[in-house]
Write an enzyme that holds these catalytic residues in place. Structure first.
Site, short mmCIF file in Angstrom:
data_model
loop_
_atom_site.label_atom_id
_atom_site.label_comp_id
_atom_site.label_asym_id
_atom_site.label_seq_id
_atom_site.Cartn_x
_atom_site.Cartn_y
_atom_site.Cartn_z
N CYS A 30 -7.60 -3.51 -5.92
CA CYS A 30 -6.21 -3.34 -6.35
C CYS A 30 -5.44 -4.65 -6.38
CB CYS A 30 -5.50 -2.33 -5.45
SG CYS A 30 -6.29 -0.71 -5.43
N ASN A 63 -9.63 -7.92 -4.63
CA ASN A 63 -10.27 -6.63 -4.36
C ASN A 63 -10.00 -5.64 -5.49
OD1 ASN A 63 -7.47 -6.42 -3.70
ND2 ASN A 63 -7.92 -4.51 -2.64
N GLU A 71 -4.65 -6.99 -4.25
CA GLU A 71 -3.75 -7.48 -3.21
C GLU A 71 -4.47 -8.21 -2.08
OE1 GLU A 71 -4.78 -3.45 -1.41
OE2 GLU A 71 -4.82 -4.48 -3.33
#
Length: 942
Positions: free
Chosen positions: A566, A564, A568
């Site tokens: 970021c 995604n 994670e």
């Protein structure tokens, strides 16, 4: 002799040498009668007694006691050679009244002083008489009593560290004639926040001052100190009804027993806020109407809790109160979209959306359109672009040649800029491309500041989606072949041994001339270019395809094509399914007991409630596109994370760069994972398992820890991960077998950039950037100072202005400051002073328990290509699925040849094994910028 004469006779002969300096400079003998008279007037005003009415014996005794205490303190000051001024004596009276518990009398005394002050001309430091314009537009003398009361209340409980008197003097110094009343409050706030660098506790003073502004704005009234809590509760139903009436709140909130919820509000929890946290809340989270905030912080927490309890079938109010309790106590924090939109008419509560782009115009522009719809409602976006054919590929419909993926990425970038997240924060998108894609070299350059602007995306994040085979080719100094996905259509959806087998078959086809469009490059050269651009521009990030897929619990129903925004979240995507994740984070230091040990029972209860809140998001959520709804309801993934890890280390006196920190990271994540999985089992028993549970790794008895063996087998080694465990995981397997799981994925560590600021703890798993610096975000610039360091230095009598200046001079580092003990230098080492080995090893220990990923920033001081290469190879070997930003403090120029570690001092632990092919150099263009600014924050997911 009456009682008063008897009282004063005790001082005879002892005060003859004492003198007082009056305001006009005159020196007169010290007279305790005047102190006694002033205290008596304050008592009479508080007791509503006229000068002719008698006070009680208790009050008379109290007046005598207070006077004696003030005289004693004054005598002590004089004997130390201090100058006794009128203001100083009056300060002692106020302090003594507070110390002895006479708070209401103290208030009367302050009013008395202020009224006496009004009789004198009020002037600022320039000698200008000051008048203020009140809220009704009237011009009146400056109300010093109000300033004193306000600051005194803001400093209550902090008197040993914060001086309301000094704040008042500094505030008045900055005022001017005809100043507006609201500007005076802002002057008080600005004064308090400017003193944070010398005393961190002033952040709470500034926050409390701001609370007064919020209360007045939201409650349309300024209740007295004694009636604020009750008024706050009484007004709550009005707030909800008004919010529904103006279309900001869901009408379903009226289904709750509002009076019952109001009684659960705890106004004292507002005093937990730091100034930064409260300012962020005010600027971006509190609902507003016509430029007026309509909710207070506690209304805000209850609104979020009510929104998450809407679908509870029984005890709706009880669950709302439980949700409110862990939010308002800062035990757990939902992600920003949930906080923004819970209980509103468009409850888009999810944090992340992952989309796969298909290789046709309809598919490409559908995803761009979907990005716009999702971004509008505060969703962070991850796009997989690997399916899109490369430059030079045949377009069969027109018999022309494709321009490749880059021009479409430019359109996606501009869409993210145009459609920001509901006007509350910037639109945020990350594009992923697999390393064998023929356009990968152009993709690496998207964030450069030089070159053709039509082929640059300055606002969009980018990430490499790297298969294990590429990493092995790098280690082997091998070649690497780039293809167009239109010629190798299945390659993107394969991983592990199946990918390796098929990739080699395609290489053989290319060698035989069966595939015309390809390019053969050195894997080492491509790796060098990836790391060079990562160092120079901060992008593309390094993420690993195979561990993400091989260890995925949902390998039976699809493929993970990207992460995604970021890095994670790791969930399956396809043309039919847009992956969605719902995030929230546990505040680790809030779960420590008085001895600094983890309260496991408290942590277990928080996790149980948090998992329920996250699961509720899935059913309540407003889905801007149907593919997101289908995916989320089918697989029900949630992402529970952690924050405040650095605070935890400070409290436990454990340096981040230590084996103890690694062990602590391991045990903490094991505990969180253990209770998260059991909580989802408990929910499955109540609500049923998620629909694709059958056939999942969970169903097959494979927990995240077990999948390390699968990774090692598929990879053919190269997995250096500690397998230690301490919990009874067989019990967990049995529970899953009996009850199933409510959620396909449970754990992901997000950046928590904003929610950690709200709660006043360190971000996520991040080390401290610096011990003193200016933090910049959408709410402005804020001084950030390490309060743990300040307290330790105070204990050693080392905290003074010189130390503040030293920290500024050395850019927030304690390392060069000689008078700081070595033990503290190790404990308070800043991010760039910690050997990256420890950050990576901590992450590796966490990753073995996590079913998704973690936003892991890496820090490198005095970077070289070889250092950076070794760091990322270590990440791969340690089983990490993804990494996030590379944080670097680049020199003006970087050596363009291989650096010899043997002539540059001791070799860090993370460089202990050097492969021949890792001999990478970083080439820096003069006009390129360094990786990214650490003074800003990524607010993408949280």
């Amino acid at each position: 002799m009456n009682s008063q004469q008897l009282f004063f006779s005790e001082f005879d002969g002892g005060l003859s040498e004492l003198f007082i300096v009056k305001r006009d400079g005159r020196v007169v003998p010290f007279d305790p009668h005047r102190i006694h008279a002033a205290v008596e007037k304050a008592f009479r005003a508080d007791r509503k007694k006229t000068p002719t009415e008698s006070l009680s014996a208790e009050d008379i005794a109290a007046i005598d006691e207070i006077t004696a205490s003030v005289v004693s303190k004054s005598t002590a000051l004089a004997h130390r050679g201090e100058r006794l001024e009128v203001e100083r004596i009056q300060d002692l009276v106020e302090l003594t009244l507070m110390e002895l518990g006479y708070h209401t009398v103290a208030k009367r005394y302050i009013l008395y002083r202020a009224e006496r002050g009004k009789a004198r001309t009020i002037q600022n430091m320039d000698g200008v008489s000051i008048h203020m314009i009140d809220k009704k537009g009237r011009t009146t003398p400056l109300d010093l009593a109000w300033i004193h009361r306000t600051l005194m209340e803001a400093c209550r409980g902090l008197e040993d560290r914060c001086s309301w008197r000094e704040l008042a003097e500094e505030t008045v110094r900055a005022l001017y004639d005809q100043i507006k009343e609201e500007e005076i409050l802002q002057a008080m706030i600005l004064t308090a926040r400017s003193w944070v660098e010398k005393e961190p506790a002033y952040t709470y003073v500034a926050a409390r001052l701001m609370l007064g502004k919020i209360y007045e704005e939201a409650l349309l009234h300024v209740p007295s100190i004694h009636e604020t809590a009750e008024y706050h509760k009484a007004y709550f139903p009005t707030y909800v009804q008004f919010g529904v009436k103006i279309g900001r709140l869901s009408p379903r909130l009226l289904e709750f027993d509002l009076n019952k919820l109001a009684q659960a509000l705890r106004l004292e929890r507002d005093r937990q806020f730091s100034y930064l946290g409260l300012q962020i809340l005010y600027d971006r989270y509190l609902l507003h109407h016509e430029e007026r905030r309509i909710e207070t912080p506690q209304y805000f927490w209850m609104r979020v809790a009510m929104g998450l309890a809407l679908n509870e079938k029984t005890d709706k109010e009880l669950w709302a109160i439980r949700f409110y309790d862990i939010l308002s106590r800062f035990l757990f924090m939902s992600s920003t979209p949930t906080l923004f939109n819970s209980a509103t008419i468009h409850p888009q509560l999810s944090s992340c959306y992952l989309l796969t782009v298909e290789d046709d115009l309809d598919g490409i522009f559908k995803v761009i359109s979907d990005n716009a719809r999702l971004s509008k409602w505060a969703g962070g976006l991850g796009n997989d672009w690997t399916n899109v054919r490369a430059t030079g590929s045949l377009i069969r419909g027109t018999n022309g040649k494709s321009q490749g993926v880059i021009p479409f990425l430019k359109v996606a970038n501009d869409t993210a800029v145009a459609v920001n997240q509901g006007g509350k924060r910037k639109g945020a998108l990350c594009a992923y491309l697999e390393t064998w894609h023929l356009d990968i070299e152009d993709f690496l350059e998207l964030r450069k500041n030089t070159g053709d602007e039509r082929r640059r995306t300055h606002d969009m994040n980018t990430a490499n989606w790297i298969p294990d085979l590429f990493m092995k080719r790098v280690l082997q100094n091998g070649s690497w072949t780039l293809f167009s996905p239109s010629d190798v259509p299945d390659l993107h959806h394969l991983y592990g041994k199946a990918f390796e087998k098929r990739y080699i078959e395609y290489e053989e086809k290319a060698d035989r001339g069966e595939i015309k469009l390809f390019k053969r490059v050195s894997a080492t050269d491509l790796w060098r270019k990836m790391l060079t651009l990562l160092f120079e521009t901060g992008h593309p990030w390094i993420t690993f395809k195979d561990p993400s897929n091989i260890r995925s619990p949902q390998d039976h129903v699809g493929v993970i094509n990207s992460s995604n925004l970021c890095t994670e979240i790791l969930l399956n995507t396809s043309a039919e399914e847009v992956a969605v994740c719902n995030l929230g984070s546990i505040n680790l230091p809030a779960h420590l007991d008085e001895q600094g040990e983890m309260d496991e029972q408290k942590l277990q209860e928080t996790i149980r409630i948090a998992i329920r809140m996250l699961d509720n998001v899935i059913d309540i959520n407003f889905y801007p596109i149907p593919e997101a709804r289908n995916s989320n309801l089918r697989h029900r993934p949630v992402g529970l994370g952690i924050m405040g890890f650095q605070d935890l280390l400070y409290i436990k006196r454990v340096p981040y760069g230590s084996e103890k920190a690694i062990e602590l990271a391991d045990r903490l994540m094991e505990t969180v994972a253990y209770y998260a999985i059991l909580s989802s089992c408990e929910l499955a028993k109540e609500r049923g398992a998620y629909s694709t549970f059958k056939g999942s790794k969970w169903d097959r008895g494979l927990l995240p820890l077990d999948t390390l063996d699968l990774l090692e087998e598929q990879r053919g080694g190269f997995v250096e991960v500690d397998r230690t465990k301490t919990k009874d995981w067989d019990f967990v397997r049995q529970k899953i077998k009996e009850q199933g799981l409510r959620n396909s994925c449970l754990l992901a560590i997000a950046p928590t950039a904003t929610i950690s600021n709200i709660t006043g703890v360190s971000q996520s798993i991040e080390p401290s950037y610096k011990n003193l610096y200016v933090k910049s975000n959408l709410s402005g610039d804020f001084i950030s100072i390490n309060p743990y360091l300040v307290e330790d230095l105070k204990k050693l009598n080392l905290w003074d202005q010189e130390m503040v200046d030293d920290l500024k001079y050395y850019d927030g580092s304690v390392k060069p400051i000689e008078r700081i003990p070595q033990e503290l230098k190790e404990l308070y080492a800043a991010a760039f002073e910690i050997d990256p080995y420890y950050l990576i090893e901590c992450a590796s220990r966490r990753q073995k328990w996590i079913d998704m990923g973690q936003s892991l920033n890496l820090y490198v001081d005095e970077p070289s290509g070889w250092k950076i290469s070794q760091m990322y190879i270590l990440c791969w070997k340690k089983g990490l699925k993804t990494t996030y930003y590379l944080r670097s403090r680049a020199a003006t120029s970087v050596e363009k040849s291989t650096l010899d570690i043997n002539v540059r001092g001791i070799q860090p632990r993370w460089m202990k094994s050097r492969s021949p092919s890792a001999n990478i150099k970083v080439e820096r263009e003069g006009k390129e910028k360094s990786a990214c600014s650490l003074d800003s924050e990524c607010e993408s997911c949280q």
